[in-house]
Scaffold this active site. Sequence first.
Site, PDB file in Angstrom:
ATOM      1  N   PHE A  47      36.827   8.151  14.526  1.00 28.93           N
ATOM      2  CA  PHE A  47      38.116   8.790  14.255  1.00 28.93           C
ATOM      3  C   PHE A  47      39.002   8.664  15.490  1.00 28.93           C
ATOM      4  CE2 PHE A  47      34.561  11.512  12.635  1.00 28.93           C
ATOM      5  CZ  PHE A  47      34.422  10.821  11.442  1.00 28.93           C
TER       6      PHE A  47
ATOM      7  N   ASP B 260      41.413   9.260  18.053  1.00 31.57           N
ATOM      8  CA  ASP B 260      42.260  10.330  18.568  1.00 31.57           C
ATOM      9  C   ASP B 260      42.575  10.057  20.036  1.00 31.57           C
ATOM     10  OD1 ASP B 260      39.855  10.829  19.822  1.00 31.57           O
ATOM     11  OD2 ASP B 260      39.697  12.918  19.203  1.00 31.57           O
TER      12      ASP B 260
ATOM     13  N   HIS C 146      28.464  25.064  16.014  1.00 28.59           N
ATOM     14  CA  HIS C 146      29.721  25.444  16.652  1.00 28.59           C
ATOM     15  C   HIS C 146      30.099  26.838  16.160  1.00 28.59           C
ATOM     16  CE1 HIS C 146      30.705  21.835  18.847  1.00 28.59           C
ATOM     17  NE2 HIS C 146      30.384  21.110  17.795  1.00 28.59           N
TER      18      HIS C 146
ATOM     19  N   ASP D 108      32.194  15.791  21.434  1.00 26.51           N
ATOM     20  CA  ASP D 108      31.553  16.927  22.093  1.00 26.51           C
ATOM     21  C   ASP D 108      31.290  16.628  23.565  1.00 26.51           C
ATOM     22  OD1 ASP D 108      31.514  18.620  19.917  1.00 26.51           O
ATOM     23  OD2 ASP D 108      29.525  18.002  19.250  1.00 26.51           O
TER      24      ASP D 108
END
Length: 420
Positions: A278, A280, A57, A398
């Site tokens: 995670f 989110d 990245h 991603d």
Amino acid sequence: EGKMHGRGDVTVLSSARYIAENATSVSIPADGVVRAAAVLHAERRKGSFSLAGWKEHILNPKECSAATVDWIFLVDTWNFSFWSSSPPSQEFTVAFDPPPISPLTPRAALDGGEEGRTVVVRCDSRTGAVRESKTVYTGYWALCAAVNRALSEGVPITSPRYMAELTVEQVAHVFRSETDEGISLLSERVEVAREAGRVLLSRFGGSFVNCIKEAGGSAQALLKLIVTNFSSYKDEATFSGRSVVLYKRAQILIADLWACFEGEGLGYFYDIDTLTMFADYRVPQSLVYMGVLQYTPELLGLLEAGTPLLPGSPLEVEIRGCSIWAVELVLQEMRRLENNGTKSVGTSSSTDHLMEQLQDNNSTAMSNTNTNTPSNNTTTKNRLQPLNAVVIDFYLWDYAKDHTAAMAHIPIHHTRSVYY
């Protein structure tokens, strides 16, 4: 179940299972789990789950150092609430063109682009000559660009002593935007950074490196240190009469260290496989797109209308908890495929069998990857291409960012929170 820090016996994984078993608006279709696992298994065999991808990245640090640890800690302390209701041309945007490579600045260019990054070229209307060319970023990458821009301007933004004394004006300048829309939750970002700086100075000798060392190579010990000492990381709620923990930012902080350092040195955690996905607002979108999560028509209607979900509300907790559990089920199915020939759950069956297997397999920390993976250098490949919830989350995040147009019909949930 792997030992995971929480309230008493409450863990992230047990919380996720409890939420999934008691959810009324979000479900996890078993056939979707099986199909997604097959797709991700194929992607992993292509090398898509490599830890080397973290440094690819453009805005991520390229070297493993104490300064990089400081960068990761600050970025994940500010890693929350980037969604915008504004049109793309009006949302919070940071302009930053990186200088030549250094320990903290990104490479000048990569082949291809990435979602959230745009090169803006302005030409003279008469001659056609280029008057201005700059790279702009939105979303999470705008955060990384803002931090890198501050560092390139000589602002010691990652220094705990500087963080501890930050003012609203200083943080507003760090996050100055190319548009009229500023960064969300600005005052909260000031407070969490100041608290983080003060705690690092008073408890950890002025560096998060010391917090890592105190954990002794255990992701779970580090998770406990983070949520105990830094209040903005204490991502907890109550659901259906029970305390639950989700710990999105605390876990991703550990995962980013692990990925950046490629599982070595300050990024070595012998129990990294005990971390979960995670939770989110972006990964659930990928899970719905892949058929792993399913919303009721009522919930889908609320999300499509852009109705905000309050932090800790039942619907918000359902989406997040079911996302964690869904990824664990996909992970278990992928491990079966990796083990060559373990029969998959049929598309008409429930997820009960997968749940039982997951409980059994998480009773001890598992190795980072299965040794049956073909390789000429098994040790290196196992380290760089592990199989756990962390790399599945990285891939799905991603994927969502790279397939924004294809997934535009699937709404994200809108919650303003410092936890994600």
